[in-house]
Scaffold this motif. Structure first.
Motif, PDB file in Angstrom:
ATOM      1  N   UNK A   1      -9.847   4.073  -5.692  1.00  0.00           N
ATOM      2  CA  UNK A   1      -9.961   3.986  -4.241  1.00  0.00           C
ATOM      3  C   UNK A   1      -8.768   4.655  -3.572  1.00  0.00           C
ATOM      4  N   UNK A   2      -8.839   4.810  -2.262  1.00  0.00           N
ATOM      5  CA  UNK A   2      -7.769   5.396  -1.467  1.00  0.00           C
ATOM      6  C   UNK A   2      -7.417   4.461  -0.326  1.00  0.00           C
ATOM      7  N   UNK A   3      -6.249   4.683   0.249  1.00  0.00           N
ATOM      8  CA  UNK A   3      -5.818   3.908   1.404  1.00  0.00           C
ATOM      9  C   UNK A   3      -5.021   4.811   2.321  1.00  0.00           C
ATOM     10  N   UNK A   4      -5.216   4.664   3.617  1.00  0.00           N
ATOM     11  CA  UNK A   4      -4.466   5.473   4.571  1.00  0.00           C
ATOM     12  C   UNK A   4      -3.178   4.754   4.941  1.00  0.00           C
TER      13      UNK A   4
ATOM     14  N   UNK B   1      -2.236  12.867   0.585  1.00  0.00           N
ATOM     15  CA  UNK B   1      -2.953  13.992   1.177  1.00  0.00           C
ATOM     16  C   UNK B   1      -2.022  14.935   1.921  1.00  0.00           C
ATOM     17  N   UNK B   2      -0.889  14.426   2.403  1.00  0.00           N
ATOM     18  CA  UNK B   2       0.124  15.282   3.045  1.00  0.00           C
ATOM     19  C   UNK B   2       1.465  14.583   2.939  1.00  0.00           C
ATOM     20  N   UNK B   3       2.514  15.378   2.906  1.00  0.00           N
ATOM     21  CA  UNK B   3       3.861  14.825   2.772  1.00  0.00           C
ATOM     22  C   UNK B   3       4.636  14.830   4.077  1.00  0.00           C
ATOM     23  N   UNK B   4       4.181  15.594   5.048  1.00  0.00           N
ATOM     24  CA  UNK B   4       4.940  15.747   6.297  1.00  0.00           C
ATOM     25  C   UNK B   4       4.120  15.354   7.521  1.00  0.00           C
ATOM     26  N   UNK B   5       3.280  14.328   7.355  1.00  0.00           N
ATOM     27  CA  UNK B   5       2.468  13.832   8.463  1.00  0.00           C
ATOM     28  C   UNK B   5       2.745  12.350   8.648  1.00  0.00           C
TER      29      UNK B   5
ATOM     30  N   UNK C   1      -0.702   9.880   5.971  1.00  0.00           N
ATOM     31  CA  UNK C   1      -1.337  10.441   4.779  1.00  0.00           C
ATOM     32  C   UNK C   1      -2.287   9.438   4.124  1.00  0.00           C
ATOM     33  N   UNK C   2      -3.234   9.977   3.369  1.00  0.00           N
ATOM     34  CA  UNK C   2      -4.131   9.155   2.555  1.00  0.00           C
ATOM     35  C   UNK C   2      -3.565   9.112   1.138  1.00  0.00           C
ATOM     36  N   UNK C   3      -3.350   7.898   0.624  1.00  0.00           N
ATOM     37  CA  UNK C   3      -2.790   7.714  -0.716  1.00  0.00           C
ATOM     38  C   UNK C   3      -3.900   7.386  -1.695  1.00  0.00           C
ATOM     39  N   UNK C   4      -3.883   8.056  -2.847  1.00  0.00           N
ATOM     40  CA  UNK C   4      -4.880   7.814  -3.902  1.00  0.00           C
ATOM     41  C   UNK C   4      -4.177   7.674  -5.243  1.00  0.00           C
ATOM     42  N   UNK C   5      -3.305   6.680  -5.384  1.00  0.00           N
ATOM     43  CA  UNK C   5      -2.555   6.545  -6.637  1.00  0.00           C
ATOM     44  C   UNK C   5      -3.423   5.971  -7.754  1.00  0.00           C
ATOM     45  N   UNK C   6      -3.138   6.401  -8.981  1.00  0.00           N
ATOM     46  CA  UNK C   6      -3.821   5.853 -10.146  1.00  0.00           C
ATOM     47  C   UNK C   6      -3.095   4.637 -10.720  1.00  0.00           C
ATOM     48  N   UNK C   7      -1.836   4.490 -10.346  1.00  0.00           N
ATOM     49  CA  UNK C   7      -1.025   3.366 -10.809  1.00  0.00           C
ATOM     50  C   UNK C   7      -0.226   2.840  -9.626  1.00  0.00           C
TER      51      UNK C   7
ATOM     52  N   UNK D   1       6.628   1.590   1.656  1.00  0.00           N
ATOM     53  CA  UNK D   1       5.403   0.831   1.458  1.00  0.00           C
ATOM     54  C   UNK D   1       5.048   0.872  -0.019  1.00  0.00           C
ATOM     55  N   UNK D   2       4.711  -0.286  -0.572  1.00  0.00           N
ATOM     56  CA  UNK D   2       4.312  -0.387  -1.975  1.00  0.00           C
ATOM     57  C   UNK D   2       2.787  -0.536  -2.041  1.00  0.00           C
ATOM     58  N   UNK D   3       2.166   0.237  -2.924  1.00  0.00           N
ATOM     59  CA  UNK D   3       0.726   0.158  -3.129  1.00  0.00           C
ATOM     60  C   UNK D   3       0.486  -0.267  -4.579  1.00  0.00           C
ATOM     61  N   UNK D   4      -0.078  -1.463  -4.751  1.00  0.00           N
ATOM     62  CA  UNK D   4      -0.431  -1.945  -6.089  1.00  0.00           C
ATOM     63  C   UNK D   4      -1.860  -1.524  -6.404  1.00  0.00           C
ATOM     64  N   UNK D   5      -2.087  -1.152  -7.657  1.00  0.00           N
ATOM     65  CA  UNK D   5      -3.399  -0.636  -8.062  1.00  0.00           C
ATOM     66  C   UNK D   5      -3.942  -1.524  -9.175  1.00  0.00           C
ATOM     67  N   UNK D   6      -5.094  -2.177  -8.910  1.00  0.00           N
ATOM     68  CA  UNK D   6      -5.760  -2.944  -9.949  1.00  0.00           C
ATOM     69  C   UNK D   6      -6.400  -1.979 -10.940  1.00  0.00           C
TER      70      UNK D   6
END
Length: 298
Positions: free
Chosen positions: A143-146, A166-170, A173-179, A199-204
């Motif tokens: 999944x992804x998260x904005x 999806x972008x580094x200077x906006x 960005x939309x984040x799609x981490x695998x971990x 911001x920390x994004x945990x991925x199940x």
């Protein structure tokens, strides 16, 4: 020239000046007194303050004096800084300004001839932007998260792995981490000051659960301990005879042989896995030694 017994004269240039006094009496008598080099006019010290003009909050300024080449030896140094501090050294220690705004800093100097000068300089402490990033979040793998940042004019994100932003200077960005990922955003104000937030994004991740049992068979009335591994949360069934149905390590006291099923799941419903474990309940043996007997001695 000036008439009278007392007179005042302003000298516009430095140097030595003669003084001549002519005294006249009402009877027409006169006398003259000349004092060669009696008045000496010294140059007042000429100075300015050197420092940075502006810095971002919190600011650390370095102040130093700049004297004209023909200045006499300075005996007195009195600094008064806009942050409330003061110093009496020629080169004071660095000054910290915690608040944003304009601050006047002054320097009073006096030389060996007693001549003095006061100079000042205004420095500006630029405000830091208040950068606020999205709250920490948890997503399912795939999944992804904005993300969202606010409080600045421009942004630069750090922490992306294999292009998972999806972008580094906006700002969003939309984040799609695998971990599990940790992103930092640097926000810059229009004045060039930078502040950061994260911001920390945990991925199940998909998981396979395993179950350990203290025994696969027990005597009637005894208990068996379970321990499940691999998932964030668990649900056991049947619940009859269990100490708890929603923990990883319940105890069971079944009255009959039972097959227990445990389902592992996560809070978002991303993934599920299940496993069964059979517990055999053995009956307590009934021992009969027969009726009591009485026998004769010998």
């Amino acid at each position: 020239t000036a008439p009278g017994s007392d007179s005042m004269h302003q000298y516009a240039a430095t140097g030595s000046y003669d003084v001549k006094l002519i005294a006249n009496t009402p009877m027409g008598c006169s006398d003259t007194l000349v004092k060669p080099g009696y008045i000496r006019i010294h140059q007042s010290p000429v100075a300015s303050i050197l420092s940075q003009d502006s810095l971002c909050q919190p600011a650390v300024f370095t102040f130093s004096p700049q004297l004209a080449p023909d200045s006499s030896a300075i005996l007195t140094w009195n600094w008064t800084f806009g942050n409330g501090q003061s110093a009496t050294e020629q080169d004071p220690s660095q000054q910290v300004f915690a608040d944003a705004g304009s601050f006047i800093n002054t320097l009073f100097i006096a030389d060996a001839e007693g001549c003095s000068t006061t100079v000042s300089k205004t420095v500006v402490v630029l405000p830091q932007p208040v950068v606020v990033a999205s709250s920490d979040a948890t997503i399912c793998r795939g999944d992804s998260i904005q993300l969202q940042a606010s409080g600045a004019v421009s942004y630069q994100w750090r922490g992306a792995v294999n292009g998972d932003l999806s972008c580094n200077n906006c700002a969003d960005p939309v984040a799609s981490p695998h971990h599990d990922a940790f992103y930092i955003v640097d926000g810059s104000s229009g004045l060039g000051c930078i502040a950061s937030d994260s911001v920390a994004v945990s991925v199940y991740q998909p998981y396979n659960i395993t179950v350990e049992a203290s025994a696969d068979s027990i005597c009637e009335g005894k208990v068996v301990a379970f321990k499940a591994f691999g998932a964030p949360f668990y649900s056991w069934s049947p619940a009859t005879g269990l100490s708890a149905a929603n923990v990883s390590n319940p105890y069971a006291a079944p009255s009959a042989s039972t097959v227990y099923k445990v389902i592992g799941y996560d809070s978002l419903g991303c993934f599920r896995d299940s496993m069964e474990v059979a517990i055999k309940v053995l009956p307590i043996p009934q021992v009969d030694a027969g009726p009591d007997l009485t026998i004769s001695a010998g």
